[in-house]
Write a protein that holds these residues in place. Structure first.
Motif, PDB file in Angstrom:
ATOM      1  N   GLY A 132      14.428  -8.768  -8.469  1.00 43.67           N
ATOM      2  CA  GLY A 132      13.878  -8.443  -7.272  1.00 43.67           C
ATOM      3  C   GLY A 132      12.576  -9.040  -7.475  1.00 43.67           C
ATOM      4  O   GLY A 132      11.884  -9.535  -8.515  1.00 43.67           O
ATOM      5  N   PRO A 133      11.711  -8.842  -6.466  1.00 45.50           N
ATOM      6  CA  PRO A 133      10.212  -9.298  -6.472  1.00 45.50           C
ATOM      7  C   PRO A 133       9.438  -8.430  -7.192  1.00 45.50           C
ATOM      8  O   PRO A 133       9.622  -7.434  -7.551  1.00 45.50           O
ATOM      9  CB  PRO A 133       9.886  -9.368  -4.975  1.00 45.50           C
ATOM     10  N   ASP A 134       8.279  -9.100  -8.023  1.00 46.94           N
ATOM     11  CA  ASP A 134       7.399  -8.266  -8.726  1.00 46.94           C
ATOM     12  C   ASP A 134       6.501  -7.486  -7.707  1.00 46.94           C
ATOM     13  O   ASP A 134       6.297  -8.115  -6.525  1.00 46.94           O
ATOM     14  CB  ASP A 134       6.691  -9.189  -9.548  1.00 46.94           C
ATOM     15  N   ILE A 135       6.327  -6.433  -7.924  1.00 46.30           N
ATOM     16  CA  ILE A 135       5.641  -5.415  -7.021  1.00 46.30           C
ATOM     17  C   ILE A 135       4.374  -4.800  -7.473  1.00 46.30           C
ATOM     18  O   ILE A 135       4.175  -4.448  -8.778  1.00 46.30           O
ATOM     19  CB  ILE A 135       6.440  -4.358  -6.467  1.00 46.30           C
ATOM     20  N   ILE A 136       3.261  -4.910  -6.629  1.00 48.18           N
ATOM     21  CA  ILE A 136       1.939  -4.430  -6.886  1.00 48.18           C
ATOM     22  C   ILE A 136       1.763  -3.309  -5.989  1.00 48.18           C
ATOM     23  O   ILE A 136       1.785  -3.633  -4.723  1.00 48.18           O
ATOM     24  CB  ILE A 136       0.544  -5.786  -6.900  1.00 48.18           C
ATOM     25  N   ILE A 137       1.421  -2.315  -6.432  1.00 50.25           N
ATOM     26  CA  ILE A 137       0.928  -1.065  -5.410  1.00 50.25           C
ATOM     27  C   ILE A 137      -0.481  -0.946  -5.356  1.00 50.25           C
ATOM     28  O   ILE A 137      -1.173  -0.876  -6.480  1.00 50.25           O
ATOM     29  CB  ILE A 137       1.729   0.032  -6.162  1.00 50.25           C
ATOM     30  N   LEU A 138      -0.828  -0.651  -4.415  1.00 48.21           N
ATOM     31  CA  LEU A 138      -2.354  -0.085  -3.908  1.00 48.21           C
ATOM     32  C   LEU A 138      -2.417   1.223  -3.357  1.00 48.21           C
ATOM     33  O   LEU A 138      -1.415   1.568  -2.706  1.00 48.21           O
ATOM     34  CB  LEU A 138      -2.895  -1.087  -2.699  1.00 48.21           C
ATOM     35  N   SER A 139      -3.521   1.811  -3.675  1.00 47.02           N
ATOM     36  CA  SER A 139      -3.715   3.198  -3.006  1.00 47.02           C
ATOM     37  C   SER A 139      -5.060   3.653  -3.437  1.00 47.02           C
ATOM     38  O   SER A 139      -5.703   3.047  -4.306  1.00 47.02           O
ATOM     39  CB  SER A 139      -2.947   4.207  -3.926  1.00 47.02           C
ATOM     40  N   ALA A 140      -5.500   4.472  -2.385  1.00 46.76           N
ATOM     41  CA  ALA A 140      -6.939   4.994  -2.492  1.00 46.76           C
ATOM     42  C   ALA A 140      -6.979   6.325  -3.471  1.00 46.76           C
ATOM     43  O   ALA A 140      -7.765   6.667  -3.871  1.00 46.76           O
ATOM     44  CB  ALA A 140      -7.366   5.486  -1.230  1.00 46.76           C
ATOM     45  N   PHE A 141      -5.683   6.455  -3.901  1.00 47.72           N
ATOM     46  CA  PHE A 141      -5.596   7.864  -4.861  1.00 47.72           C
ATOM     47  C   PHE A 141      -4.889   7.405  -6.248  1.00 47.72           C
ATOM     48  O   PHE A 141      -3.979   6.801  -6.350  1.00 47.72           O
ATOM     49  CB  PHE A 141      -4.775   8.727  -4.318  1.00 47.72           C
ATOM     50  N   ASP A 180       0.885  -1.170   0.210  1.00 47.02           N
ATOM     51  CA  ASP A 180       0.057  -0.054  -0.096  1.00 47.02           C
ATOM     52  C   ASP A 180       0.825   1.256  -0.081  1.00 47.02           C
ATOM     53  O   ASP A 180       1.943   1.126   0.623  1.00 47.02           O
ATOM     54  CB  ASP A 180      -0.850  -0.121   1.258  1.00 47.02           C
ATOM     55  N   VAL A 181       0.487   2.333  -0.713  1.00 47.55           N
ATOM     56  CA  VAL A 181       1.351   3.487  -0.715  1.00 47.55           C
ATOM     57  C   VAL A 181       1.406   4.064   0.768  1.00 47.55           C
ATOM     58  O   VAL A 181       2.514   4.400   1.017  1.00 47.55           O
ATOM     59  CB  VAL A 181       0.755   4.664  -1.538  1.00 47.55           C
ATOM     60  N   GLU A 182       0.246   3.977   1.468  1.00 51.44           N
ATOM     61  CA  GLU A 182       0.324   4.657   2.830  1.00 51.44           C
ATOM     62  C   GLU A 182       0.530   3.426   3.803  1.00 51.44           C
ATOM     63  O   GLU A 182      -0.380   2.633   4.074  1.00 51.44           O
ATOM     64  CB  GLU A 182      -0.854   5.360   2.988  1.00 51.44           C
ATOM     65  N   MET A 183       1.817   3.318   4.402  1.00 50.88           N
ATOM     66  CA  MET A 183       1.713   2.248   5.360  1.00 50.88           C
ATOM     67  C   MET A 183       2.632   2.858   6.518  1.00 50.88           C
ATOM     68  O   MET A 183       3.281   3.922   6.567  1.00 50.88           O
ATOM     69  CB  MET A 183       2.681   1.137   4.937  1.00 50.88           C
ATOM     70  N   PRO A 184       2.315   2.196   7.625  1.00 45.07           N
ATOM     71  CA  PRO A 184       2.970   2.788   9.110  1.00 45.07           C
ATOM     72  C   PRO A 184       4.495   2.917   8.846  1.00 45.07           C
ATOM     73  O   PRO A 184       4.874   1.794   8.272  1.00 45.07           O
ATOM     74  CB  PRO A 184       2.617   1.791  10.117  1.00 45.07           C
ATOM     75  N   VAL A 222       9.669   1.367  -0.241  1.00 49.95           N
ATOM     76  CA  VAL A 222      10.016  -0.162  -0.234  1.00 49.95           C
ATOM     77  C   VAL A 222      10.058  -0.752  -1.530  1.00 49.95           C
ATOM     78  O   VAL A 222      11.021  -1.353  -1.781  1.00 49.95           O
ATOM     79  CB  VAL A 222       8.926  -0.692   0.779  1.00 49.95           C
ATOM     80  N   ALA A 223       9.056  -0.348  -2.488  1.00 45.10           N
ATOM     81  CA  ALA A 223       9.319  -0.621  -3.740  1.00 45.10           C
ATOM     82  C   ALA A 223      10.601  -0.304  -4.229  1.00 45.10           C
ATOM     83  O   ALA A 223      11.350  -0.921  -5.073  1.00 45.10           O
ATOM     84  CB  ALA A 223       7.939  -0.112  -4.591  1.00 45.10           C
TER      85      ALA A 223
END
Length: 198
Positions: A25-34, A5-9, A16-17
């Motif tokens: 490196g690992p394949d990365i999927i990004i999540l966001s509300a925006f 998630d874009v916004e993480m603690p 991180v990505a």
């Protein structure tokens, strides 16, 4: 594969990505509300960018794309084909942090508009390119059909017509994506697909 998630603690998903952004490196999927983080997600070489609230089918497609990408990468490494003797394939260059990459037209399944950008979808990942749909029309061969004001499909990747939802038709593509067909594009799309027996 890593889903961030874009916004993480503590540390945001994009940084991180960025730390993982390398060929092995690992394949990365990004999540966001925006949607405003989409360009940044593709700059850190995420294979997909998903908006919340998360659609389960869209997540499934992203995970399948990551699996196909891994399998294709393994097949490429194991291949004994001499690439130097192969005929070059037409490509679209997508600039990136590490010089960018050439995306073969033959690998593109569909393209969608995203504000000042287009998202180029292949079986293994999505690529963000700063371009308009008009520019893409000039760059794409006739094997691509504009089916909506915000999308092109590769004709060879269309599998069937989807079930109309609220009067809007869609096309089911080889990767399982369903792309809507705009009302003003239905006749042209039907004519193009009729010649392909779709």
């Amino acid at each position: 594969m890593v889903i961030l998630d874009v916004e993480m603690p503590g540390r945001d998903g994009l940084s991180v990505a960025d730390a993982f952004a390398r060929d092995d490196g690992p394949d990365i999927i990004i999540l966001s509300a925006f949607d405003r983080y989409a360009a940044a997600a593709f700059q850190v070489e995420a294979i997909d960018y998903l908006l919340k609230p998360l659609q389960p089918e869209r997540l499934r497609q992203a995970i399948e794309r990551a699996r196909r990408r891994r399998a294709e990468r393994a097949a490429f490494v194991a291949s004994t084909t001499d690439a130097a003797n192969a005929n070059p394939r037409p490509t679209i260059h997508v600039p990136g942090r590490h010089g960018g990459r050439d995306v073969a037209l033959a690998d593109i399944i569909w393209i969608e508009a995203a504000r000042d950008y287009v998202v180029i979808h292949t079986a293994t990942r999505s690529h963000l390119l700063r371009a308009t749909m008009t520019e893409m029309r000039r760059r794409l061969p006739d094997s691509f059909l504009r089916v909506h004001r915000s999308s092109f499909v590769a004709l060879g990747e269309v599998r069937r017509w989807g079930v109309p939802l609220k009067g809007i038709y869609g096309l089911v593509l080889s990767d399982g994506s369903e792309v809507p067909v705009g009302p003003s594009y239905v006749q042209e799309t039907r004519a193009a697909l009729r010649s392909l027996d779709v």
